[in-house]
Enzyme design. Sequence first.
Site, PDB file in Angstrom:
ATOM      1  N   GLU B 264     -15.009   8.752  10.537  1.00  0.00           N
ATOM      2  CA  GLU B 264     -15.563  10.037  10.178  1.00  0.00           C
ATOM      3  C   GLU B 264     -16.562   9.579   9.224  1.00  0.00           C
ATOM      4  O   GLU B 264     -16.039   9.129   7.984  1.00  0.00           O
ATOM      5  CB  GLU B 264     -14.542  11.197   9.980  1.00  0.00           C
ATOM      6  N   CYS B 301     -17.711  16.797   3.604  1.00  0.00           N
ATOM      7  CA  CYS B 301     -18.306  16.136   4.880  1.00  0.00           C
ATOM      8  C   CYS B 301     -19.118  17.017   5.375  1.00  0.00           C
ATOM      9  O   CYS B 301     -20.070  16.698   6.232  1.00  0.00           O
ATOM     10  CB  CYS B 301     -17.265  15.624   5.928  1.00  0.00           C
ATOM     11  N   GLU B 392     -27.432  10.830   4.781  1.00  0.00           N
ATOM     12  CA  GLU B 392     -26.622  11.389   4.103  1.00  0.00           C
ATOM     13  C   GLU B 392     -26.819  11.241   2.603  1.00  0.00           C
ATOM     14  O   GLU B 392     -26.438   9.784   2.322  1.00  0.00           O
ATOM     15  CB  GLU B 392     -25.195  11.403   4.647  1.00  0.00           C
TER      16      GLU B 392
END
Lengths: 523, 523
Positions: B264, B301, B392
């Site tokens: 992930e 996240c 990100e």
Amino acid sequence: MNIQGDMIIGRQAVHGSAGTVRAFNPATRAELEPAFGAATMDDLAGACLLAEAAFDPYRNAPLERRARFLETIADRIMDIGPLLIERASAESGLPAARLEGERARTCNQLRLFAKVVRDGHFLAATLDSALPQRTPPRPDLRMGKIGLGPVAVFGASNFPLAFSVAGGDTASALAAGCPVVVKAHNAHLGTSELVAKAVRQAAEECGMPEGTFSMLIGTGFEIGQALVSHPAIKAVGFTGSRAGGLALVTAAQARKEPIPVYAEMSSINPFFLLPGALAACGATLAQGFVDSLTMGVGQFCTNPGLVIGLAGAELDVFRTAATEALAAKGAGTMLTAGIHQTYVDAVARRSGLAGVELVAQGGAEGCGCAAQAALYQTDAATFLANSALEEEIFGPTSLIIACANENELLEVARHIEGQLTATIHATAADRDLAGRLMPTLERKAGRILFNGFPTGVEVCHAMVHGGPFPATSDSRTTSVGATAIERFLRPVCYQDVPAELLPEALRDENPLGLARMVDGTLQ
Amino acid sequence: MNIQGDMIIGRQAVHGSAGTVRAFNPATRAELEPAFGAATMDDLAGACLLAEAAFDPYRNAPLERRARFLETIADRIMDIGPLLIERASAESGLPAARLEGERARTCNQLRLFAKVVRDGHFLAATLDSALPQRTPPRPDLRMGKIGLGPVAVFGASNFPLAFSVAGGDTASALAAGCPVVVKAHNAHLGTSELVAKAVRQAAEECGMPEGTFSMLIGTGFEIGQALVSHPAIKAVGFTGSRAGGLALVTAAQARKEPIPVYAEMSSINPFFLLPGALAACGATLAQGFVDSLTMGVGQFCTNPGLVIGLAGAELDVFRTAATEALAAKGAGTMLTAGIHQTYVDAVARRSGLAGVELVAQGGAEGCGCAAQAALYQTDAATFLANSALEEEIFGPTSLIIACANENELLEVARHIEGQLTATIHATAADRDLAGRLMPTLERKAGRILFNGFPTGVEVCHAMVHGGPFPATSDSRTTSVGATAIERFLRPVCYQDVPAELLPEALRDENPLGLARMVDGTLQ
């Protein structure tokens, strides 16, 4: 219907302009008419972009229409009639009776997936209620599965119907709501065109979006690599060689967005003969084994390529009976000239290996690409020391490993790579050894059989045609049976989504009447 | 219990001899005692071989014992008491209240998986009856799922309890019947030792085989790479950076036997503000958004890193309110010095980009590794042309995209990479646009939220904490919620296997009382 050398791109029959390729009759070694036109990169992009555009409307069409589409494909394949069997036989060397059985299996497979679609279990509908009074409040959460996106399917040579254009990969991908772009196998181009046109006709009849199905033809490896690399493609189904499968895995991993590849590749299907079974029926077992070994000229993925038993008089009886049974088997025509040459070379290499003895052969006479069956024997130490003996030889050959004792037999079991199947022949007297074998074989194989033969893969809910690497590139899945659909799905969670924007399967009133997991309980 | 700088290898606490490593307090920038000893390659091999040896006895132990083991881990974690919270807070900079909540979540997660184990749905028990009269006869076929084998779990920095030593990956792997070897995250070594000892104690109490659980410590990347490469390891769970995840995927693919990696990795969690919602409650939304953005110093996240709306007065109101709300947020301590520096550098780069405007900032004052929140704005054309804006940035920063019209908004949705979440704020007036967004967001995200905030991931059956690449390396799965167990399972088919050698779940008498698929019908 006649064969025109065409691809299918959406609704269009297209004669490709990037060179020509012809099918080949392996029995006569003659090329077959007509010439097929190969896809340009523009043809490929056209098919992929149509598939991309078709994905949302196709996956959001009612499940009943999707199910009818699958059934209509089966009907239209049957409508082709004897031409399909004749052409497939000419292209593959497989007899008409076998191909008729394979056609029935292909249609049953499409109908099974229609049932799977109607049942809706594959949607894995799961609801957790909102808990507004809790601290912190829990939102309303609902989970369902959707298709991954357009799927690339590679036809396999050894099942020109059941693992090809409208075979298991295509049927399960369409059932999952994924458009399909097939790369036709060059060994059966005419068969592929006939089936692709049947699929196209079914798509038209059922009002499926253009791009739900296309089939491309290519002369070399480039078109397959380009297909796997196209951004619109989101998963790959393949049955074939280890080298071919791994090349596709590498291409899929090298993408900007890597995608899953389901490659069914390489298996030698160990066949354990425990002492009680050998003593009770060694000679009978030998006949069944040889029948399984030579079925379809040894070109089944589940062919028993390794026989493991304890050295001694009972194993000698088995081998002697197998020798006689094999001698009675004529040479059979292999699927392609390439497969035949690879087989001949592999058997020649094996015959020259130290510690490996050629103990039996089938008949040598045959025309075209005919293959002579061969049975070898070695001991456990030789096998364990030589990884070449673990490589799949595609064709009617097997290797007996005569183990000195039970520990050697268990050591061989622990040593082998992942397999599609593992077979144990055992009587009640063998239960202790069988019990010690089981945990190892569960870790090595997708399917474990007792007192049977691994060839013959039932299409049903409980089937697993899969297994650890190198049997497949993804041990978590099966390419045959109802759960093959799971390969092409992913879960999506909907949090506080208004009812009218939820998938039908997840609405309060359960309009599809599904079994659903609600607040942790199956309802 | 006190912290001694140890690893856990099976039943043993081991002080590694391959160098030392210390935890670090990001609030004070001080190193913490004691020194931890790093694993040698022999330590690593020892843990992996113990796990390999534990696999068969662990997976074949009764499900009730496996469930009790998971519950006992939760009990022993609670038994650690305040020391666990104090140490985790010192190591992570996270406040005690947050860590107490995370501990509760970690224990609830273990208990949820105990329930999943007892329910047995994960076994996917499927039976197809023999049809001896059919031509050809159908054998008896039964399918169930078993664990993949020992699993390597990498602790994540941002959830030192819930995504670490006994977090979701460990809990779901143990629930699936897989032994676990954890690579402790160096950001919270003391927390890791405390939890690992709790797991060891639970394993002892419940009579689990030695090797069911181990935890290794390493100074560099080598130990993680070696762990993923060890032949005994059959799957990997990871939560962290895109680069870190992809390095593990590459290592796993390079093995002789490639294995699945559930990484992930990277998500910017687009947050769509449709016109009706902006008009109805833009200012309120801004406060909620800023709270979500700065929660845990933006180190979730599911942090909302991208805000998409239509340019105009309503979006200006939202931005103005967000600016005020952000100014009221103090600088928070980030998890590690490395994360802090990476954040500072990334924000500085973004501030220098043409077409990107810094519109709001949080407070700048703070000690240690304190991060100042930042909100940027750009237009759709700039965003679409600059892939750096899609990367990100781990921390409390977000980017507003002011779109000229609905088509631009939809184009942005189609353009973005795979995400863990996508959020839509909409009123009834926005239903048409929301309906047009939905099919795209279903293809992009693991979870779609309406009128909520993406931070906060419920642990339940319907949760999907996953999504298409690069959100994860495997979009077919979730790392949070009951179905996370499916990542570590594979199906095995049993053909004509004698009853006493079948797994309990598949026996005629259904001793576990499971819901099973029998001849295609759920019973």
